[in-house]
Design a protein around this motif. Structure first.
Motif, PDB file in Angstrom:
ATOM      1  N   ALA B 133    -119.377  72.667 -51.953  1.00 54.12           N
ATOM      2  CA  ALA B 133    -118.499  71.520 -52.207  1.00 54.12           C
ATOM      3  C   ALA B 133    -117.601  71.221 -51.011  1.00 54.12           C
ATOM      4  N   THR B 134    -117.136  72.287 -50.343  1.00 53.73           N
ATOM      5  CA  THR B 134    -116.243  72.066 -49.202  1.00 53.73           C
ATOM      6  C   THR B 134    -116.732  72.850 -47.982  1.00 53.73           C
ATOM      7  N   ALA B 135    -116.224  72.431 -46.807  1.00 56.05           N
ATOM      8  CA  ALA B 135    -116.621  73.097 -45.558  1.00 56.05           C
ATOM      9  C   ALA B 135    -116.128  74.543 -45.547  1.00 56.05           C
ATOM     10  N   ALA B 136    -114.949  74.779 -46.146  1.00 52.33           N
ATOM     11  CA  ALA B 136    -114.385  76.143 -46.161  1.00 52.33           C
ATOM     12  C   ALA B 136    -115.292  77.089 -46.949  1.00 52.33           C
ATOM     13  N   MET B 137    -115.827  76.582 -48.074  1.00 46.65           N
ATOM     14  CA  MET B 137    -116.729  77.409 -48.881  1.00 46.65           C
ATOM     15  C   MET B 137    -117.966  77.787 -48.078  1.00 46.65           C
ATOM     16  N   PHE B 138    -118.489  76.790 -47.365  1.00 46.81           N
ATOM     17  CA  PHE B 138    -119.677  77.053 -46.543  1.00 46.81           C
ATOM     18  C   PHE B 138    -119.363  78.090 -45.465  1.00 46.81           C
ATOM     19  N   ARG B 139    -118.195  77.908 -44.795  1.00 48.86           N
ATOM     20  CA  ARG B 139    -117.835  78.814 -43.694  1.00 48.86           C
ATOM     21  C   ARG B 139    -117.748  80.267 -44.174  1.00 48.86           C
ATOM     22  N   ARG B 140    -117.089  80.467 -45.321  1.00 48.76           N
ATOM     23  CA  ARG B 140    -116.928  81.845 -45.832  1.00 48.76           C
ATOM     24  C   ARG B 140    -118.287  82.453 -46.202  1.00 48.76           C
ATOM     25  N   SER B 141    -119.074  81.651 -46.908  1.00 47.84           N
ATOM     26  CA  SER B 141    -120.389  82.131 -47.339  1.00 47.84           C
ATOM     27  C   SER B 141    -121.275  82.429 -46.117  1.00 47.84           C
ATOM     28  N   HIS B 142    -121.232  81.537 -45.124  1.00 51.46           N
ATOM     29  CA  HIS B 142    -122.031  81.690 -43.905  1.00 51.46           C
ATOM     30  C   HIS B 142    -121.589  82.946 -43.143  1.00 51.46           C
ATOM     31  N   ALA B 143    -120.256  83.163 -43.086  1.00 48.16           N
ATOM     32  CA  ALA B 143    -119.733  84.341 -42.382  1.00 48.16           C
ATOM     33  C   ALA B 143    -120.186  85.626 -43.073  1.00 48.16           C
ATOM     34  N   LEU B 144    -120.165  85.635 -44.410  1.00 51.07           N
ATOM     35  CA  LEU B 144    -120.585  86.831 -45.156  1.00 51.07           C
ATOM     36  C   LEU B 144    -122.069  87.122 -44.920  1.00 51.07           C
TER      37      LEU B 144
END
Lengths: 133, 234
Positions: B133-144
């Motif tokens: 839904a948001t760029a922040a969600m993607f960033r965290r998931s991508h980092a993990l």
């Protein structure tokens, strides 16, 4: 607000759960099948090791052990002993690879160390308990 | 400075495989495959340094950093495919390790390869917009996911003991992986505290082609080093 926070946390939480699940599956699957799993066929050149003391490899040479194994080969004996079966791969790699690595580090001629095909035959006719040449 | 230091740290892991531990009796295909694997690790570590966030140096627009990150990611996936493909081609016995009873080091390598394909695919624009839904969600998931790829890769490198067998090599590998994991956070923290430039200069625009060239140069250097290394060993 709380719903938005929950929604924001959902993707990382799902990622963590998915990753944990994947790695847990790997570890659990390995533990459950390591004793009974498929072996890679093996060819061992016994004659090439004739220059070494028998007890270097045959720990039962001077003190025979009771074994439930149906085939009198190293791998069969370790494979069919329940306590040894889960660590058979590590034990044999450590024994063969470790000795070869030691010899290499002393600058002496040594057997294969890393390449699978040098010890593990491609031939499907070789039984799982190994074959001596 | 921002670009060079983390890349040097990543490169030091790449150089581990050049460290002579006696004659290893590896065939050309295995040497090439191992070098592809270490190149993949180098590109992976470089991805943690060049996360796509604009850095103070070079003073280029965000597109440069995003394009560089994307190209390095595909180079990483390509190197992983070559590494696994070459070993399986010359030694099909390694496929036995894909069974659950296989060696843990190889299984974690396979998991890392699987995640290495999934992670950039989830970052594709269409997929990303549909899933997050948001760029922040993607960033965290991508980092993990990226950290999981790095962790599994380092475990694979250390557990298989082909080139990294001595204790200092193992700890160096683990140390650099830990530094790489905290690097994006540290970079962000540092950038937030750095004084903004007031010399009137603006970020240079339309620099995506420079990122592509830089990625191409890195690939050429990696390929050249692989050839030199294999020729030196044989």
């Amino acid at each position: 607000m709380a719903a938005l926070t929950l929604r924001r946390a959902m993707a990382p939480v799902l990622t963590v759960v998915g990753l944990a699940g994947l790695f847990a599956l790997l570890v659990a699957g390995h533990r459950m099948t390591v004793a009974t799993g498929q072996d890679i066929p093996l060819v061992f050149h016994h004659r090439a090791h004739g220059g070494y003391n028998c007890v270097t490899c045959h720990h039962d040479f001077l003190r025979p052990v009771v074994t439930p194994a149906t085939h009198r080969t190293c791998i069969a004996c370790h494979k069919e002993t329940p306590q040894l079966a889960p660590i058979i791969r590590d034990q044999f790699h450590e024994l063969c690879e470790g000795c070869h690595l030691n010899l290499q580090q002393q600058g002496r001629q040594a057997g294969p160390v890393h390449e699978c095909r040098d010890c593990h035959a491609r031939r499907p006719d070789i039984p799982a308990h190994g074959r001596l040449f | 400075m921002f670009l060079i230091l983390p890349l040097c740290a990543a490169y030091s892991v790449f150089l581990l495989c050049f460290w002579s531990c006696g004659v290893m009796h590896l065939s050309t295909a295995w040497e090439g495959s191992m070098l592809c694997g270490f190149s993949a690790l180098f590109f992976l570590l470089a991805l943690f340094a060049l996360t796509g966030r604009p850095l103070p140096e070079p003073f280029f627009d965000g597109r440069f950093f995003l394009t560089l990150h994307r190209w390095l990611a595909w180079l990483f996936v390509g190197c992983v495919a070559l590494h696994a493909g070459m070993v399986i081609w010359v030694d099909p016995q390694t496929l036995y390790d894909l069974w659950p009873s296989g060696a843990p080091g190889m299984q974690f390598g396979a998991a890392a390869a699987l995640l290495a394909v999934i992670t950039p695919c989830l970052a594709l624009q269409r997929v990303r917009r549909g899933l997050y839904a948001t760029a922040a969600m993607f960033r965290r998931s991508h980092a993990l996911l990226a950290m999981a790829v790095l962790g599994a890769s380092v475990f694979h490198v250390v557990a298989t003991r082909v080139h990294v067998a001595r204790w200092w090599q193992v700890w160096m590998c683990i140390g650099i992986a830990v530094v790489a994991c905290v690097l994006p956070v540290g970079e962000r923290w540092l950038l937030a505290r750095m004084p903004a430039r007031h010399d009137g200069r603006r970020r240079r625009l339309h620099t995506a082609y420079l990122a592509r060239r830089l990625a191409g140069i890195m690939l050429c250097v990696g390929a050249f080093e692989t050839v030199v290394f294999v020729l030196w060993r044989h």
